[in-house]
Design an enzyme around this catalytic site. Structure first.
Site, PDB file in Angstrom:
ATOM      1  N   SER A 168       0.855  -1.196   0.000  1.00  0.00           N
ATOM      2  CA  SER A 168       0.000   0.000   0.000  1.00  0.00           C
ATOM      3  C   SER A 168       0.884   1.236   0.000  1.00  0.00           C
ATOM      4  O   SER A 168       1.677   1.440   0.933  1.00  0.00           O
ATOM      5  CB  SER A 168      -0.885   0.039   1.252  1.00  0.00           C
ATOM      6  OG  SER A 168      -1.413   1.348   1.402  1.00  0.00           O
ATOM      7  N   HIS A 196      -1.223  -1.359  -4.400  1.00  0.00           N
ATOM      8  CA  HIS A 196      -2.494  -1.080  -3.720  1.00  0.00           C
ATOM      9  C   HIS A 196      -2.580   0.410  -3.394  1.00  0.00           C
ATOM     10  O   HIS A 196      -1.684   0.972  -2.757  1.00  0.00           O
ATOM     11  CB  HIS A 196      -2.550  -1.915  -2.435  1.00  0.00           C
ATOM     12  CG  HIS A 196      -3.835  -1.811  -1.682  1.00  0.00           C
ATOM     13  ND1 HIS A 196      -4.960  -2.535  -2.017  1.00  0.00           N
ATOM     14  CD2 HIS A 196      -4.180  -1.088  -0.588  1.00  0.00           C
ATOM     15  CE1 HIS A 196      -5.935  -2.259  -1.157  1.00  0.00           C
ATOM     16  NE2 HIS A 196      -5.487  -1.378  -0.276  1.00  0.00           N
ATOM     17  N   ASP A 236      -4.813   3.365  -1.661  1.00  0.00           N
ATOM     18  CA  ASP A 236      -5.866   3.614  -0.675  1.00  0.00           C
ATOM     19  C   ASP A 236      -6.459   4.999  -0.860  1.00  0.00           C
ATOM     20  O   ASP A 236      -5.839   6.005  -0.512  1.00  0.00           O
ATOM     21  CB  ASP A 236      -5.282   3.467   0.733  1.00  0.00           C
ATOM     22  CG  ASP A 236      -5.088   2.009   1.109  1.00  0.00           C
ATOM     23  OD1 ASP A 236      -6.051   1.231   0.951  1.00  0.00           O
ATOM     24  OD2 ASP A 236      -3.977   1.651   1.539  1.00  0.00           O
ATOM     25  N   MET A 262      -9.099   7.663   0.254  1.00  0.00           N
ATOM     26  CA  MET A 262      -9.896   8.006   1.445  1.00  0.00           C
ATOM     27  C   MET A 262     -10.471   9.410   1.287  1.00  0.00           C
ATOM     28  O   MET A 262      -9.810  10.295   0.746  1.00  0.00           O
ATOM     29  CB  MET A 262      -9.010   7.973   2.687  1.00  0.00           C
ATOM     30  CG  MET A 262      -8.284   6.651   2.880  1.00  0.00           C
ATOM     31  SD  MET A 262      -7.430   6.627   4.460  1.00  0.00           S
ATOM     32  CE  MET A 262      -6.551   5.070   4.322  1.00  0.00           C
ATOM     33  N   HIS A 277      -8.441   0.784  -3.845  1.00  0.00           N
ATOM     34  CA  HIS A 277      -9.344   0.512  -2.723  1.00  0.00           C
ATOM     35  C   HIS A 277     -10.034   1.819  -2.336  1.00  0.00           C
ATOM     36  O   HIS A 277      -9.397   2.716  -1.785  1.00  0.00           O
ATOM     37  CB  HIS A 277      -8.490  -0.046  -1.566  1.00  0.00           C
ATOM     38  CG  HIS A 277      -9.225  -0.271  -0.293  1.00  0.00           C
ATOM     39  ND1 HIS A 277      -8.574  -0.489   0.902  1.00  0.00           N
ATOM     40  CD2 HIS A 277     -10.558  -0.341  -0.008  1.00  0.00           C
ATOM     41  CE1 HIS A 277      -9.463  -0.676   1.864  1.00  0.00           C
ATOM     42  NE2 HIS A 277     -10.671  -0.577   1.345  1.00  0.00           N
ATOM     43  N   MET A 333     -12.191   3.966  -0.105  1.00  0.00           N
ATOM     44  CA  MET A 333     -12.813   4.154   1.215  1.00  0.00           C
ATOM     45  C   MET A 333     -13.517   5.494   1.152  1.00  0.00           C
ATOM     46  O   MET A 333     -13.107   6.482   1.769  1.00  0.00           O
ATOM     47  CB  MET A 333     -11.731   4.098   2.304  1.00  0.00           C
ATOM     48  CG  MET A 333     -11.218   2.680   2.523  1.00  0.00           C
ATOM     49  SD  MET A 333      -9.621   2.634   3.347  1.00  0.00           S
ATOM     50  CE  MET A 333      -8.563   2.836   1.918  1.00  0.00           C
ATOM     51  N   MET A 393     -11.206  -6.624   5.596  1.00  0.00           N
ATOM     52  CA  MET A 393     -10.368  -5.665   6.328  1.00  0.00           C
ATOM     53  C   MET A 393      -9.950  -6.284   7.656  1.00  0.00           C
ATOM     54  O   MET A 393     -10.791  -6.760   8.421  1.00  0.00           O
ATOM     55  CB  MET A 393     -11.135  -4.365   6.606  1.00  0.00           C
ATOM     56  CG  MET A 393     -11.445  -3.507   5.383  1.00  0.00           C
ATOM     57  SD  MET A 393     -10.002  -2.961   4.430  1.00  0.00           S
ATOM     58  CE  MET A 393      -9.017  -2.107   5.676  1.00  0.00           C
ATOM     59  N   ASP A 405      -6.269  -6.685   4.326  1.00  0.00           N
ATOM     60  CA  ASP A 405      -5.683  -5.351   4.340  1.00  0.00           C
ATOM     61  C   ASP A 405      -5.651  -4.852   5.778  1.00  0.00           C
ATOM     62  O   ASP A 405      -6.705  -4.691   6.405  1.00  0.00           O
ATOM     63  CB  ASP A 405      -6.555  -4.438   3.461  1.00  0.00           C
ATOM     64  CG  ASP A 405      -5.977  -3.057   3.251  1.00  0.00           C
ATOM     65  OD1 ASP A 405      -4.918  -2.757   3.818  1.00  0.00           O
ATOM     66  OD2 ASP A 405      -6.609  -2.283   2.506  1.00  0.00           O
TER      67      ASP A 405
HETATM   68  C1  DX5 Z   1      -6.193   0.989   5.903  1.00  0.00           C
HETATM   69  C2  DX5 Z   1      -5.645   0.840   4.491  1.00  0.00           C
HETATM   70  C3  DX5 Z   1      -4.523  -0.114   4.409  1.00  0.00           C
HETATM   71  C4  DX5 Z   1      -3.346   0.275   5.190  1.00  0.00           C
HETATM   72  C5  DX5 Z   1      -2.510  -0.931   5.506  1.00  0.00           C
HETATM   73  O1  DX5 Z   1      -7.204   1.881   5.882  1.00  0.00           O
HETATM   74  O2  DX5 Z   1      -6.653   0.399   3.639  1.00  0.00           O
HETATM   75  O3  DX5 Z   1      -4.142  -0.382   3.088  1.00  0.00           O
HETATM   76  O4  DX5 Z   1      -2.601   1.240   4.539  1.00  0.00           O
HETATM   77  O5  DX5 Z   1      -1.465  -0.462   6.272  1.00  0.00           O
HETATM   78  P1  DX5 Z   1      -0.643  -1.346   7.260  1.00  0.00           P
HETATM   79  O6  DX5 Z   1      -0.086  -2.464   6.465  1.00  0.00           O
HETATM   80  O7  DX5 Z   1       0.381  -0.400   7.750  1.00  0.00           O
HETATM   81  O8  DX5 Z   1      -1.586  -1.815   8.331  1.00  0.00           O
HETATM   82 ZN    ZN Z   2      -6.398  -0.634   1.446  1.00  0.00          ZN
END
Ligand code: DX5
Ligand code: ZN
Length: 232
Positions: free
Chosen positions: A12, A37, A39, A41, A70, A72, A141, A177
């Site tokens: 990620s 990956h 993320d 948000m 991904h 969110m 998750m 994840d």
């Molecule tokens: C959480 C994200 C993950 C996160 C994983 O909201 O979707 O992808 O970055 O990070 P680590 O591996 O540090 O838990």
């Molecule tokens: Zn993620």
């Protein structure tokens, strides 16, 4: 991309240097990442804000493997075309993001992308049952989404097992994840996950100037996961 259940490591870039995404992506791919990956948000569905379609479009030319986005965010539907145009290979939406996840998944495939559906830790596994033939991946998750570096939630292992049995022989990936490192990777692999997202455990102690650290981190996670499969 042909389907298989081999262990895939998806770093990620939430844990990368935000001023240097192009080189960070090149470094993790050169060091053995299978997927990248991303993320996304929105500061609303989750209490953190990252990047949107223009940033994802800028990442695209650097990704030679598989760009796994991904989301969110809520709502999802108004942005699906923008992520398709940005070049996402897979777009994952949360079942909790709105009342019409079925329509959302149809729209993602309709826009030419692979479709993933994500479940927060507090969401029951049954919510994906009516959707299973509409998806290419189920994301379980293993932390509450929003931030990197959180602690792995062990109660999700049973959910992974139940998703694995629900999938049967369908060509559907199981992604996990959050909190994935060499100590938790064997647990998720044994439970049935094949795509392991890891942020902090991949980027820890490395940089674009010392990328071999990324390689060692990726290999440690992969070896731990594959070891659990071999033992099973
Ligand atoms: C959480 C994200 C993950 C996160 C994983 O909201 O979707 O992808 O970055 O990070 P680590 O591996 O540090 O838990
Ligand atoms: Zn993620």
């Amino acid at each position: 991309m042909s389907f298989d259940r081999s262990i895939k490591i998806a770093p990620s870039i939430l844990s990368a240097d935000f001023a240097d995404f192009g080189r960070e992506i090149q470094a993790i791919e050169a060091q053995g990442a299978d997927w990248v990956h991303i993320d996304v948000m929105d500061g609303h569905f989750v209490p953190n804000l990252t990047f949107g379609p223009p940033a994802v479009r800028a990442f695209r030319p650097h990704v030679t493997t598989f760009m796994d986005v991904h989301l969110m965010i809520a709502p999802v539907d108004p942005y699906i075309d923008a992520y398709a145009e940005a070049g996402a290979d897979m777009l994952t939406a949360h079942v909790e993001a709105g009342p019409h996840i079925h329509r959302t998944l149809q729209a993602i495939r309709g826009a030419g992308m692979k479709a993933g559906v994500a479940l927060n830790p507090g969401t029951p596994v049954e919510t994906v049952e009516p959707l299973i033939d509409m998806v290419d991946m189920v994301l379980v998750m293993t932390v509450n989404p929003g931030f990197g570096g959180q602690k792995f939630i062990h109660s999700q292992l049973e959910k992974i097992r139940r998703v694995r049995s629900m999938i049967g022989d369908r060509p559907i990936h199981i992604q996990i994840d959050g909190g994935c490192d060499p100590s938790t990777a064997p647990l998720v692999a044994e439970a049935g996950a094949d795509v392991l997202v890891a942020g902090s455990a991949v980027f820890k102690d490395g940089s674009v100037d010392s990328p071999s650290v990324y390689g060692a981190n990726i290999r440690a996670i992969r070896a731990a996961a594959e070891g659990a499969r071999d033992a099973a």
